[in-house]
Scaffold this motif. Structure first.
Motif, PDB file in Angstrom:
ATOM      1  N   GLU A 124       0.839  -1.192   0.000  1.00 21.01           N
ATOM      2  CA  GLU A 124       0.000   0.000   0.000  1.00 21.01           C
ATOM      3  C   GLU A 124       0.873   1.240   0.000  1.00 21.01           C
ATOM      4  O   GLU A 124       1.890   1.289   0.690  1.00 21.01           O
ATOM      5  CB  GLU A 124      -0.909   0.024   1.235  1.00 21.01           C
ATOM      6  CG  GLU A 124      -1.968  -1.063   1.259  1.00 21.01           C
ATOM      7  CD  GLU A 124      -3.015  -0.810   2.345  1.00 21.01           C
ATOM      8  OE1 GLU A 124      -3.227   0.371   2.710  1.00 21.01           O
ATOM      9  OE2 GLU A 124      -3.620  -1.786   2.808  1.00 21.01           O
ATOM     10  N   GLU A 125       0.467   2.248  -0.779  1.00 20.83           N
ATOM     11  CA  GLU A 125       1.186   3.526  -0.774  1.00 20.83           C
ATOM     12  C   GLU A 125       0.885   4.300   0.499  1.00 20.83           C
ATOM     13  O   GLU A 125       1.735   5.009   1.023  1.00 20.83           O
ATOM     14  CB  GLU A 125       0.794   4.342  -2.004  1.00 20.83           C
ATOM     15  CG  GLU A 125       1.307   3.754  -3.317  1.00 20.83           C
ATOM     16  CD  GLU A 125       1.011   4.648  -4.495  1.00 20.83           C
ATOM     17  OE1 GLU A 125       0.555   5.801  -4.280  1.00 20.83           O
ATOM     18  OE2 GLU A 125       1.230   4.204  -5.638  1.00 20.83           O
ATOM     19  N   ASP A 126      -0.341   4.154   0.987  1.00 22.79           N
ATOM     20  CA  ASP A 126      -0.742   4.823   2.226  1.00 22.79           C
ATOM     21  C   ASP A 126      -0.112   4.094   3.407  1.00 22.79           C
ATOM     22  O   ASP A 126      -0.397   2.912   3.644  1.00 22.79           O
ATOM     23  CB  ASP A 126      -2.266   4.797   2.322  1.00 22.79           C
ATOM     24  CG  ASP A 126      -2.791   5.494   3.570  1.00 22.79           C
ATOM     25  OD1 ASP A 126      -1.979   5.956   4.397  1.00 22.79           O
ATOM     26  OD2 ASP A 126      -4.025   5.564   3.730  1.00 22.79           O
ATOM     27  N   LYS A 127       0.736   4.766   4.144  1.00 22.73           N
ATOM     28  CA  LYS A 127       1.433   4.151   5.279  1.00 22.73           C
ATOM     29  C   LYS A 127       0.847   4.592   6.625  1.00 22.73           C
ATOM     30  O   LYS A 127       1.514   4.507   7.658  1.00 22.73           O
ATOM     31  CB  LYS A 127       2.924   4.510   5.236  1.00 22.73           C
ATOM     32  CG  LYS A 127       3.629   4.115   3.946  1.00 22.73           C
ATOM     33  CD  LYS A 127       3.615   2.614   3.711  1.00 22.73           C
ATOM     34  CE  LYS A 127       4.393   2.237   2.461  1.00 22.73           C
ATOM     35  NZ  LYS A 127       4.332   0.790   2.180  1.00 22.73           N
ATOM     36  N   SER A 128      -0.390   5.025   6.618  1.00 24.32           N
ATOM     37  CA  SER A 128      -0.995   5.540   7.847  1.00 24.32           C
ATOM     38  C   SER A 128      -1.399   4.407   8.783  1.00 24.32           C
ATOM     39  O   SER A 128      -1.489   3.241   8.394  1.00 24.32           O
ATOM     40  CB  SER A 128      -2.224   6.386   7.508  1.00 24.32           C
ATOM     41  OG  SER A 128      -3.208   5.585   6.862  1.00 24.32           O
ATOM     42  N   ILE A 129      -1.634   4.788  10.031  1.00 24.02           N
ATOM     43  CA  ILE A 129      -2.186   3.877  11.031  1.00 24.02           C
ATOM     44  C   ILE A 129      -3.528   4.450  11.445  1.00 24.02           C
ATOM     45  O   ILE A 129      -3.612   5.593  11.893  1.00 24.02           O
ATOM     46  CB  ILE A 129      -1.252   3.757  12.245  1.00 24.02           C
ATOM     47  CG1 ILE A 129       0.108   3.212  11.815  1.00 24.02           C
ATOM     48  CG2 ILE A 129      -1.868   2.860  13.312  1.00 24.02           C
ATOM     49  CD1 ILE A 129       1.157   3.247  12.901  1.00 24.02           C
ATOM     50  N   ILE A 130      -4.584   3.662  11.258  1.00 26.84           N
ATOM     51  CA  ILE A 130      -5.932   4.191  11.485  1.00 26.84           C
ATOM     52  C   ILE A 130      -6.713   3.281  12.426  1.00 26.84           C
ATOM     53  O   ILE A 130      -6.461   2.081  12.507  1.00 26.84           O
ATOM     54  CB  ILE A 130      -6.711   4.345  10.165  1.00 26.84           C
ATOM     55  CG1 ILE A 130      -6.868   2.981   9.471  1.00 26.84           C
ATOM     56  CG2 ILE A 130      -6.031   5.357   9.245  1.00 26.84           C
ATOM     57  CD1 ILE A 130      -7.850   2.983   8.313  1.00 26.84           C
ATOM     58  N   ASP A 131      -7.668   3.871  13.156  1.00 25.94           N
ATOM     59  CA  ASP A 131      -8.639   3.071  13.889  1.00 25.94           C
ATOM     60  C   ASP A 131      -9.532   2.379  12.864  1.00 25.94           C
ATOM     61  O   ASP A 131      -9.938   2.993  11.863  1.00 25.94           O
ATOM     62  CB  ASP A 131      -9.483   3.963  14.796  1.00 25.94           C
ATOM     63  CG  ASP A 131      -8.677   4.545  15.946  1.00 25.94           C
ATOM     64  OD1 ASP A 131      -7.561   4.048  16.197  1.00 25.94           O
ATOM     65  OD2 ASP A 131      -9.158   5.492  16.582  1.00 25.94           O
ATOM     66  N   ALA A 132      -9.840   1.109  13.097  1.00 27.39           N
ATOM     67  CA  ALA A 132     -10.563   0.324  12.096  1.00 27.39           C
ATOM     68  C   ALA A 132     -11.795  -0.333  12.703  1.00 27.39           C
ATOM     69  O   ALA A 132     -11.756  -0.794  13.850  1.00 27.39           O
ATOM     70  CB  ALA A 132      -9.647  -0.744  11.508  1.00 27.39           C
ATOM     71  N   PRO A 133     -12.895  -0.395  11.938  1.00 27.75           N
ATOM     72  CA  PRO A 133     -14.067  -1.132  12.424  1.00 27.75           C
ATOM     73  C   PRO A 133     -13.820  -2.636  12.442  1.00 27.75           C
ATOM     74  O   PRO A 133     -14.378  -3.353  13.270  1.00 27.75           O
ATOM     75  CB  PRO A 133     -15.168  -0.751  11.432  1.00 27.75           C
ATOM     76  CG  PRO A 133     -14.433  -0.366  10.176  1.00 27.75           C
ATOM     77  CD  PRO A 133     -13.148   0.254  10.636  1.00 27.75           C
ATOM     78  N   TRP A 134     -12.993  -3.111  11.490  1.00 30.01           N
ATOM     79  CA  TRP A 134     -12.650  -4.531  11.481  1.00 30.01           C
ATOM     80  C   TRP A 134     -11.411  -4.749  10.632  1.00 30.01           C
ATOM     81  O   TRP A 134     -11.025  -3.891   9.836  1.00 30.01           O
ATOM     82  CB  TRP A 134     -13.805  -5.395  10.986  1.00 30.01           C
ATOM     83  CG  TRP A 134     -14.182  -5.211   9.545  1.00 30.01           C
ATOM     84  CD1 TRP A 134     -14.945  -4.211   9.029  1.00 30.01           C
ATOM     85  CD2 TRP A 134     -13.827  -6.056   8.441  1.00 30.01           C
ATOM     86  NE1 TRP A 134     -15.082  -4.361   7.668  1.00 30.01           N
ATOM     87  CE2 TRP A 134     -14.416  -5.501   7.289  1.00 30.01           C
ATOM     88  CE3 TRP A 134     -13.087  -7.238   8.329  1.00 30.01           C
ATOM     89  CZ2 TRP A 134     -14.270  -6.082   6.027  1.00 30.01           C
ATOM     90  CZ3 TRP A 134     -12.940  -7.812   7.070  1.00 30.01           C
ATOM     91  CH2 TRP A 134     -13.540  -7.240   5.949  1.00 30.01           C
ATOM     92  N   LEU A 135     -10.791  -5.906  10.841  1.00 25.08           N
ATOM     93  CA  LEU A 135      -9.566  -6.276  10.148  1.00 25.08           C
ATOM     94  C   LEU A 135      -9.719  -7.683   9.580  1.00 25.08           C
ATOM     95  O   LEU A 135     -10.454  -8.510  10.109  1.00 25.08           O
ATOM     96  CB  LEU A 135      -8.380  -6.271  11.117  1.00 25.08           C
ATOM     97  CG  LEU A 135      -8.068  -4.957  11.815  1.00 25.08           C
ATOM     98  CD1 LEU A 135      -7.128  -5.198  13.001  1.00 25.08           C
ATOM     99  CD2 LEU A 135      -7.453  -3.961  10.840  1.00 25.08           C
ATOM    100  N   VAL A 136      -8.997  -7.952   8.515  1.00 30.17           N
ATOM    101  CA  VAL A 136      -9.011  -9.294   7.917  1.00 30.17           C
ATOM    102  C   VAL A 136      -8.272 -10.258   8.838  1.00 30.17           C
ATOM    103  O   VAL A 136      -7.183  -9.964   9.340  1.00 30.17           O
ATOM    104  CB  VAL A 136      -8.355  -9.271   6.523  1.00 30.17           C
ATOM    105  CG1 VAL A 136      -8.285 -10.683   5.931  1.00 30.17           C
ATOM    106  CG2 VAL A 136      -9.131  -8.341   5.590  1.00 30.17           C
ATOM    107  N   GLY A 137      -8.864 -11.432   9.050  1.00 34.43           N
ATOM    108  CA  GLY A 137      -8.336 -12.374  10.026  1.00 34.43           C
ATOM    109  C   GLY A 137      -7.082 -13.117   9.620  1.00 34.43           C
ATOM    110  O   GLY A 137      -6.594 -13.952  10.395  1.00 34.43           O
ATOM    111  N   ALA A 138      -6.525 -12.833   8.436  1.00 31.09           N
ATOM    112  CA  ALA A 138      -5.299 -13.524   8.010  1.00 31.09           C
ATOM    113  C   ALA A 138      -4.147 -13.257   8.951  1.00 31.09           C
ATOM    114  O   ALA A 138      -3.282 -14.124   9.155  1.00 31.09           O
ATOM    115  CB  ALA A 138      -4.923 -13.090   6.585  1.00 31.09           C
ATOM    116  N   VAL A 139      -4.102 -12.049   9.537  1.00 29.52           N
ATOM    117  CA  VAL A 139      -3.100 -11.697  10.551  1.00 29.52           C
ATOM    118  C   VAL A 139      -3.778 -10.780  11.566  1.00 29.52           C
ATOM    119  O   VAL A 139      -4.185  -9.669  11.233  1.00 29.52           O
ATOM    120  CB  VAL A 139      -1.887 -10.956   9.952  1.00 29.52           C
ATOM    121  CG1 VAL A 139      -0.864 -10.644  11.048  1.00 29.52           C
ATOM    122  CG2 VAL A 139      -1.235 -11.733   8.822  1.00 29.52           C
ATOM    123  N   LEU A 140      -3.896 -11.260  12.787  1.00 27.84           N
ATOM    124  CA  LEU A 140      -4.453 -10.434  13.862  1.00 27.84           C
ATOM    125  C   LEU A 140      -3.563 -10.572  15.090  1.00 27.84           C
ATOM    126  O   LEU A 140      -3.284 -11.687  15.544  1.00 27.84           O
ATOM    127  CB  LEU A 140      -5.876 -10.875  14.223  1.00 27.84           C
ATOM    128  CG  LEU A 140      -6.976 -10.635  13.184  1.00 27.84           C
ATOM    129  CD1 LEU A 140      -8.294 -11.229  13.676  1.00 27.84           C
ATOM    130  CD2 LEU A 140      -7.141  -9.161  12.885  1.00 27.84           C
TER     131      LEU A 140
END
Length: 264
Positions: A124-140
């Motif tokens: 990803e070009e965007d290197k930000s860190i954001i609060d997320a409603p959900w994340l993909v379970g491949a890596v948690l």
């Protein structure tokens, strides 16, 4: 970068994942400059060479074998409860790890006081860190000190939506869930299990089933379930006229999954 590997446990869930598991293990072995973390492979009754690969790497991974396929979330729970560290990272076996990426993700989780963190799974070009409603379970990555009161994966979800659900439960409890786009842990996607027609129908059955379980649990309303059914009925109709046998089977399996919950 400070070595943080000793502070966490890795939990990789497998089901007939021999094709990708060896490269998954090697990706960290080849980049680790410090001692390897404890690494638990929770296997859902595989019948391929998964056991042999784990045994060949027994110096750095340990096998926790189920006698039946528990599903992704339930297998993750086994690994999490078997761990003794504050931080636990659950993984798909088709992810490519590195010491630097794991260290960085853990550092970001700790710095922000987050309960769950996930990396970028593709460049990803965007290197930000954001609060997320959900994340993909491949890596948690979990902070168990924060998550233990909330709980982990709802084992009614055999496949799909369990990642969205656990993140929503954390957010609803006032905990932070963060997406660290500045950390890259590549995910091949769809490569952790060999895809036969039977497997594809099984997967799409659980997509439909889990959609309804999530909708009912979080009060999304019957209209959303009805819309989901109608969308897949339309897909079936289009597939009939376009001779899309596989598309028809996928949509039919989703509706069957929906009805397995709705008619229960």
């Amino acid at each position: 970068m400070q070595d943080l590997l000793s502070e966490l446990t890795l939990v990789t869930v497998t089901f007939n994942s021999a094709e990708v598991l060896e490269a998954h293990i090697a990706s960290l072995r080849e980049t680790a400059t410090a001692a390897m973390p404890r690494w638990i492979v929770v296997d859902n009754a595989s019948t391929d060479a998964t056991d042999a690969i784990a045994a060949a790497n027994s110096d750095c991974v340990e096998m926790l074998k189920s006698d039946k396929n528990l599903g992704f979330g339930a297998a993750c729970n086994l690994g999490i409860h078997a761990s003794k560290t504050r931080y636990v990272m659950v993984l798909n076996p088709d992810t490519q790890l590195s010491e630097a990426a794991i260290d960085q993700l853990l550092a970001e989780l700790k710095a922000r006081g987050a309960a769950i963190a996930g990396p970028a799974l593709e460049p990803e070009e965007d290197k930000s860190i954001i609060d997320a409603p959900w994340l993909v379970g491949a890596v948690l990555l979990f902070d168990t000190q924060l998550m233990n009161p909330v709980g982990y994966f709802d084992e009614r979800f055999f496949l799909y939506e369990e990642d969205k659900d656990v993140c929503k439960c954390a957010n609803d409890a006032g905990l932070k869930v963060i997406h660290c786009r500045n950390v890259s842990i590549p995910h091949v996607g769809g490569a952790s299990t060999v895809r036969t027609r039977t497997v594809n129908e099984f997967i799409h059955f659980h997509k439909g089933r889990s959609y309804v379980l999530y909708a009912k649990k979080h009060g999304l309303g019957s209209e959303n379930i009805d819309r989901y059914i109608q969308k897949n009925k339309k897909r079936m109709l289009i597939a009939l006229f376009s001779f899309g046998v596989n598309r028809y089977a996928r949509a039919k399996a989703k509706i069957k999954g929906v009805r397995s919950v709705s008619e229960a």
